[in-house]
Design a protein around this motif. Sequence first.
Motif, PDB file in Angstrom:
ATOM      1  N   MET A  36       0.951  -0.996   0.008  1.00 54.11           N
ATOM      2  CA  MET A  36      -0.055  -0.034   0.010  1.00 54.11           C
ATOM      3  C   MET A  36       0.791   1.449   0.277  1.00 54.11           C
ATOM      4  O   MET A  36       0.495   2.295  -0.595  1.00 54.11           O
ATOM      5  N   MET A  37       1.993   1.357   0.701  1.00 47.99           N
ATOM      6  CA  MET A  37       2.943   2.308   0.694  1.00 47.99           C
ATOM      7  C   MET A  37       3.654   2.600  -0.822  1.00 47.99           C
ATOM      8  O   MET A  37       3.550   3.572  -1.131  1.00 47.99           O
ATOM      9  N   LYS A  38       4.043   1.467  -1.334  1.00 45.26           N
ATOM     10  CA  LYS A  38       4.553   1.568  -2.537  1.00 45.26           C
ATOM     11  C   LYS A  38       3.773   2.166  -3.495  1.00 45.26           C
ATOM     12  O   LYS A  38       4.076   2.651  -4.306  1.00 45.26           O
ATOM     13  N   MET A  39       2.170   1.679  -3.598  1.00 42.27           N
ATOM     14  CA  MET A  39       1.402   2.257  -4.286  1.00 42.27           C
ATOM     15  C   MET A  39       0.931   3.563  -4.140  1.00 42.27           C
ATOM     16  O   MET A  39       0.223   4.257  -4.631  1.00 42.27           O
ATOM     17  N   GLY A  40       1.146   4.124  -2.958  1.00 45.45           N
ATOM     18  CA  GLY A  40       0.994   5.626  -2.668  1.00 45.45           C
ATOM     19  C   GLY A  40      -0.436   5.760  -1.915  1.00 45.45           C
ATOM     20  O   GLY A  40      -0.914   6.976  -1.733  1.00 45.45           O
ATOM     21  N   VAL A  41      -0.865   4.687  -1.671  1.00 47.56           N
ATOM     22  CA  VAL A  41      -2.485   4.679  -1.113  1.00 47.56           C
ATOM     23  C   VAL A  41      -2.311   4.663   0.490  1.00 47.56           C
ATOM     24  O   VAL A  41      -3.243   5.060   1.092  1.00 47.56           O
ATOM     25  N   LEU A  42      -1.073   4.603   1.015  1.00 45.87           N
ATOM     26  CA  LEU A  42      -0.791   4.726   2.367  1.00 45.87           C
ATOM     27  C   LEU A  42       0.505   5.378   2.652  1.00 45.87           C
ATOM     28  O   LEU A  42       1.491   4.999   2.078  1.00 45.87           O
ATOM     29  N   ARG A  43       0.459   6.703   3.294  1.00 48.74           N
ATOM     30  CA  ARG A  43       1.542   7.422   3.532  1.00 48.74           C
ATOM     31  C   ARG A  43       1.842   7.942   4.985  1.00 48.74           C
ATOM     32  O   ARG A  43       1.570   9.096   5.227  1.00 48.74           O
ATOM     33  N   PRO A  44       1.980   6.820   5.817  1.00 50.17           N
ATOM     34  CA  PRO A  44       2.116   7.018   7.286  1.00 50.17           C
ATOM     35  C   PRO A  44       3.557   7.885   7.488  1.00 50.17           C
ATOM     36  O   PRO A  44       4.461   7.681   6.768  1.00 50.17           O
ATOM     37  N   ALA A  45       3.316   8.730   8.588  1.00 46.29           N
ATOM     38  CA  ALA A  45       4.520   9.533   8.820  1.00 46.29           C
ATOM     39  C   ALA A  45       5.355   8.478   9.895  1.00 46.29           C
ATOM     40  O   ALA A  45       6.763   8.969  10.010  1.00 46.29           O
ATOM     41  N   ARG A  46       4.596   7.682  10.606  1.00 45.69           N
ATOM     42  CA  ARG A  46       5.551   6.877  11.595  1.00 45.69           C
ATOM     43  C   ARG A  46       4.912   5.360  11.545  1.00 45.69           C
ATOM     44  O   ARG A  46       3.397   5.174  11.501  1.00 45.69           O
ATOM     45  N   LEU A  47       5.593   4.256  11.255  1.00 46.71           N
ATOM     46  CA  LEU A  47       5.151   2.998  11.551  1.00 46.71           C
ATOM     47  C   LEU A  47       5.717   2.335  13.026  1.00 46.71           C
ATOM     48  O   LEU A  47       6.886   2.600  13.206  1.00 46.71           O
ATOM     49  N   VAL A  48       4.799   1.507  13.475  1.00 50.24           N
ATOM     50  CA  VAL A  48       4.938   1.206  14.847  1.00 50.24           C
ATOM     51  C   VAL A  48       5.212  -0.332  14.507  1.00 50.24           C
ATOM     52  O   VAL A  48       4.238  -1.224  14.584  1.00 50.24           O
ATOM     53  N   SER A  49       6.554  -1.078  14.651  1.00 46.17           N
ATOM     54  CA  SER A  49       6.632  -2.323  14.172  1.00 46.17           C
ATOM     55  C   SER A  49       6.222  -3.073  15.583  1.00 46.17           C
ATOM     56  O   SER A  49       6.526  -2.671  16.625  1.00 46.17           O
ATOM     57  N   LEU A  50       5.682  -4.236  15.221  1.00 47.24           N
ATOM     58  CA  LEU A  50       5.152  -5.250  16.397  1.00 47.24           C
ATOM     59  C   LEU A  50       6.254  -6.247  16.624  1.00 47.24           C
ATOM     60  O   LEU A  50       6.033  -7.096  17.428  1.00 47.24           O
ATOM     61  N   ARG A  51       7.283  -6.360  15.930  1.00 45.68           N
ATOM     62  CA  ARG A  51       8.248  -7.494  15.658  1.00 45.68           C
ATOM     63  C   ARG A  51       8.859  -7.643  17.130  1.00 45.68           C
ATOM     64  O   ARG A  51       9.239  -8.770  17.287  1.00 45.68           O
ATOM     65  N   ALA A  52       8.989  -6.563  17.825  1.00 44.05           N
ATOM     66  CA  ALA A  52       9.876  -6.884  19.248  1.00 44.05           C
ATOM     67  C   ALA A  52       8.985  -6.839  20.471  1.00 44.05           C
ATOM     68  O   ALA A  52       9.472  -6.945  21.547  1.00 44.05           O
ATOM     69  N   VAL A  53       7.676  -7.307  20.323  1.00 49.39           N
ATOM     70  CA  VAL A  53       6.786  -7.154  21.308  1.00 49.39           C
ATOM     71  C   VAL A  53       6.902  -8.502  22.189  1.00 49.39           C
ATOM     72  O   VAL A  53       7.664  -9.553  21.698  1.00 49.39           O
ATOM     73  N   GLU A  54       6.337  -8.830  23.294  1.00 48.27           N
ATOM     74  CA  GLU A  54       6.287  -9.868  24.098  1.00 48.27           C
ATOM     75  C   GLU A  54       6.227 -11.250  22.944  1.00 48.27           C
ATOM     76  O   GLU A  54       5.448 -11.293  22.249  1.00 48.27           O
ATOM     77  N   LYS A  55       7.214 -12.332  23.235  1.00 43.49           N
ATOM     78  CA  LYS A  55       7.225 -13.427  22.511  1.00 43.49           C
ATOM     79  C   LYS A  55       5.785 -14.054  22.532  1.00 43.49           C
ATOM     80  O   LYS A  55       5.447 -14.905  21.679  1.00 43.49           O
ATOM     81  N   ARG A  56       5.026 -14.054  23.790  1.00 42.01           N
ATOM     82  CA  ARG A  56       3.880 -14.771  24.070  1.00 42.01           C
ATOM     83  C   ARG A  56       2.947 -14.479  22.950  1.00 42.01           C
ATOM     84  O   ARG A  56       1.941 -15.246  22.336  1.00 42.01           O
ATOM     85  N   TYR A  57       2.876 -13.349  22.208  1.00 44.96           N
ATOM     86  CA  TYR A  57       2.249 -12.955  21.084  1.00 44.96           C
ATOM     87  C   TYR A  57       2.271 -13.590  19.921  1.00 44.96           C
ATOM     88  O   TYR A  57       1.683 -13.433  18.811  1.00 44.96           O
ATOM     89  N   SER A  58       3.625 -14.385  19.908  1.00 51.74           N
ATOM     90  CA  SER A  58       3.869 -14.978  18.451  1.00 51.74           C
ATOM     91  C   SER A  58       3.358 -16.617  18.736  1.00 51.74           C
ATOM     92  O   SER A  58       3.819 -17.503  17.846  1.00 51.74           O
ATOM     93  N   GLU A  59       3.024 -17.003  19.901  1.00 46.72           N
ATOM     94  CA  GLU A  59       2.864 -18.304  20.549  1.00 46.72           C
ATOM     95  C   GLU A  59       1.366 -18.874  19.887  1.00 46.72           C
ATOM     96  O   GLU A  59       0.490 -18.168  19.843  1.00 46.72           O
ATOM     97  N   ILE A  60       1.308 -20.242  19.747  1.00 46.45           N
ATOM     98  CA  ILE A  60       0.090 -20.941  19.332  1.00 46.45           C
ATOM     99  C   ILE A  60      -0.057 -22.068  20.489  1.00 46.45           C
ATOM    100  O   ILE A  60       0.853 -22.732  20.738  1.00 46.45           O
ATOM    101  N   ALA A  61      -1.074 -21.958  21.258  1.00 48.87           N
ATOM    102  CA  ALA A  61      -1.129 -22.861  22.437  1.00 48.87           C
ATOM    103  C   ALA A  61      -2.598 -23.628  22.362  1.00 48.87           C
ATOM    104  O   ALA A  61      -3.688 -23.192  21.653  1.00 48.87           O
TER     105      ALA A  61
END
Length: 283
Positions: A36-61
């Motif tokens: 969406m950013m490459k197409m220019g339909v989304l132009r955020p000033a800031r992105l909040v990456s979720l990659r470093a959040v608590e490991k439990r949010y990547s888990e499947i139980a």
Amino acid sequence: MTPFELVEPHTLREAAGLLASAEVRPLAGGTAVMLMMKMGVLRPARLVSLRAVEKRYSEIAAAGGELRIGALATLSALERSPLVARAAPVIAQTLRMLANVRVRNVATVGGHLAHADPHMDLPPVLIALGARVSIIDPAGGRTLPLGELYTGYLETTLGRNELVAEVTVPAQGSRRAAYLKCTTRSADDWPALGVAVVLEADGALVRDARVVISAATDTPTRLAAAENALRGARVDEAVLRRAGDAAASEAAVIGDQHGSAAYKRELLRVCLARAVRAVLDEQ
Ligand SMILES: Cc1cc2nc3c(=O)[nH]c(=O)nc-3n(C[C@H](O)[C@H](O)[C@H](O)COP(=O)(O)OP(=O)(O)OC[C@H]3O[C@@H](n4cnc5c(N)ncnc54)[C@H](O)[C@@H]3O)c2cc1C
């Protein structure tokens, strides 16, 4: 692409707290955001990456047949999880038809559900399985049936500072499921119609039915009249025809480059019958 700032908080709640303005967007796998950013339909000033959040949010139980899937779990992790294969094999089967392995390796469950493109494959399946979605905000959170997340094309009930945190799929017991992805061009194309069917059945006798369609409608849509036509019926050609006719009349089908509305209604009649048969044949 216009320049943007990237921030990487360490907790999901902190991430939610950083989303106050419309110029800020969460970034999970980035497969939709970057396009969406490459197409220019989304132009955020800031992105909040979720990659470093608590490991439990990547888990499947799994506990007692119920699945809990963290929003940051990748689609590949879901596809390969033995817990998912045991509790709801239709999820893994659906994922094998979704995009390609490079996309599935980075795309996340939370990004997939929040994007709200009606052509997505997992929402109809998860809705038919009775999934609930947990949402976190800076002060607390809420949980709702997944079907209630969607309000329109690319639109959800998510507030500006809310994030998908987790999806829960209840124990399926004796229910069985199938998903049919109907593409009108190549097999890996976006679907013209997706049909998810979950049945509780005794041979050909259907005790309970859930039918959810996607792609042909603006949001994933549960088809109550089709479900009523199946519930309590012993499935034969006449029952399938009645269910297909009910589905085609109740669904607010839209035409697009994948086919006209009339064509998709016909697809719905055919694919619903095939999906019901696929479930019954699997018993
Ligand atoms: C080549 C290609 C082919 C594809 N084919 C298919 C296909 O066949 N079937 C199909 O179903 N899909 C397909 N997709 C879509 C793909 O499934 C989605 O792009 C992907 O699931 C989005 O997940 P993501 O983690 O990358 O989300 P992102 O791109 O990071 O985010 C998507 C949206 O969700 C928001 N977001 C991200 N995480 C959260 C969160 N936790 N809470 C709230 N909002 C959040 C973002 O701000 C953004 O608006 C395809 C994509 C590509 C690039």
